[in-house]
Design a protein around this motif. Sequence first.
Motif: not given
Length: 482
Positions: A162-171, A173-180, A188-194
């Motif tokens: 269930d990735p939810k993506v948004w932009k903050k500044g130049a980057d 971000y994605m939050v994902v629902g997870a089970q550790s 979980a939080l992920l980051k990307s430039s592209d």
Amino acid sequence: MTEREQELIRLAEEEVEKNKEVVEGDPYRLRYHLMPPVGLLNDPNGFIQWNGTYHLFYQWMPFKTGHGAKFWGHYSSEDLMNWKHEPIALAPSEWFEKNGCYSGSAVEHDGKMVLFYTGNVKDADGNRETYQCMAVSEDGVTFDKKGPVVELPEGYTAHFRDPKVWKKGADWYMVVGAQSEDLTGKVALLKSSDLKEWQHLGAIAGSGMNGLGEFGYMWECPDLFELDGVDVLVASPQGLEADGMKYQNVYQAGYFVGELDYESGVFEHGDFIELDRGFEFYAPQTTLDEQGRRLMVGWMGVPEQDEDKHPTIAHKWVHALTLPRELKWVDGKLLQVPVEELTLMRKDQLVEQSDLQLSDDGLGLVIGGSKAFEMSLFLEKAVATFEMALSDTVQLTFDASESVFSLRRKSFVTGEWETRSCSLQALTELRAYVDTSSIEVFLNGGEEVFTARIFPDGTAHERITLSGVGKIGELRVWELEG
């Protein structure tokens, strides 16, 4: 588009056409809510306003009223009131999604609409694999799948979706629902430039984090956004035990308010608060529209909560989405308000009265068997007790001495009365949107919300009865036309 995808879409379209008459012949078919054309609908996906048009996708199983390898159905609207059913957006045709194009989100990038979703894969033994995938569209209708952009990071089970993506500044971000790996729910939080290469920054919230204690074995459908100076994390935890009036459904949907440090990846937050106190609400998703409003739509259902017993299944469909709501942060409270555009659905005014004294005898209002209406009711602050009965199916009650508001309905499983409640210090305003087989109730400007599916005998709401101790300053009822 591959031949396999074309074939799946063709089969789904045939299923819609084959069952159209029986689906549309259901007296419980809703008048102004979004529903599947056949089969099962669940999570809202990819909610976005793109080139001036609102797009709202949804999890869809067209071949049965149970869960399975999900498609993405697709609605679009110019005004959040009139919706057009678009061609199927995604079908589970490729190796990385063969057991379902699961939930996700949408963003705009370089003038294109970009979808992110979970590709669900299971082997012959039921072992799960999960991929966060991307698809791109230039017209908002047809999508070119780019395949996986995120594989499973270390530290999690394959329940990572269930990735939810948004932009903050130049980057990005994605939050994902997870089970550790210790079988506790996380975000979980992920980051990307592209949007293509993603770095896993770690879990920012979850069971056993930030002083939360044990809090479920899986968190689904996260959504993180800034609202009037605070960061809000929405999530749907699974595995919470009922606690008094709280957590009464099988699974919950709610939010945390705090502040995300984007540099350190640390999210300091407060308590978990349920978004909706009713019987059917789960997996909500938000978007920021071109007016700067934070809008939210939820699934009017809950997983594994008597889904196989809904009366609509006899007519080959089940579940719906809630009305769009605007979120506001006011005086330390998150408010949910029906979007302003919904007033355009008002057709005939059925009731307009003022200065009504409540009594135990009850005041009956005949609304002519209307199947779809909006009620707006303002009460004096001194109201001590209040009860509204809608035909023989729903009761709304407030007791100031106990500071409790309740929604009671006739169970569509047992026929017995069942209740959902919340603490409420005073009742000053009540807005209710009643559809053929649903009700959404907004209290005190959206301070509390109750959503439920209801199935009245005869499918018409013949009469409203009001009683209690106190005074109604103003009461209006409009018939609605979707």
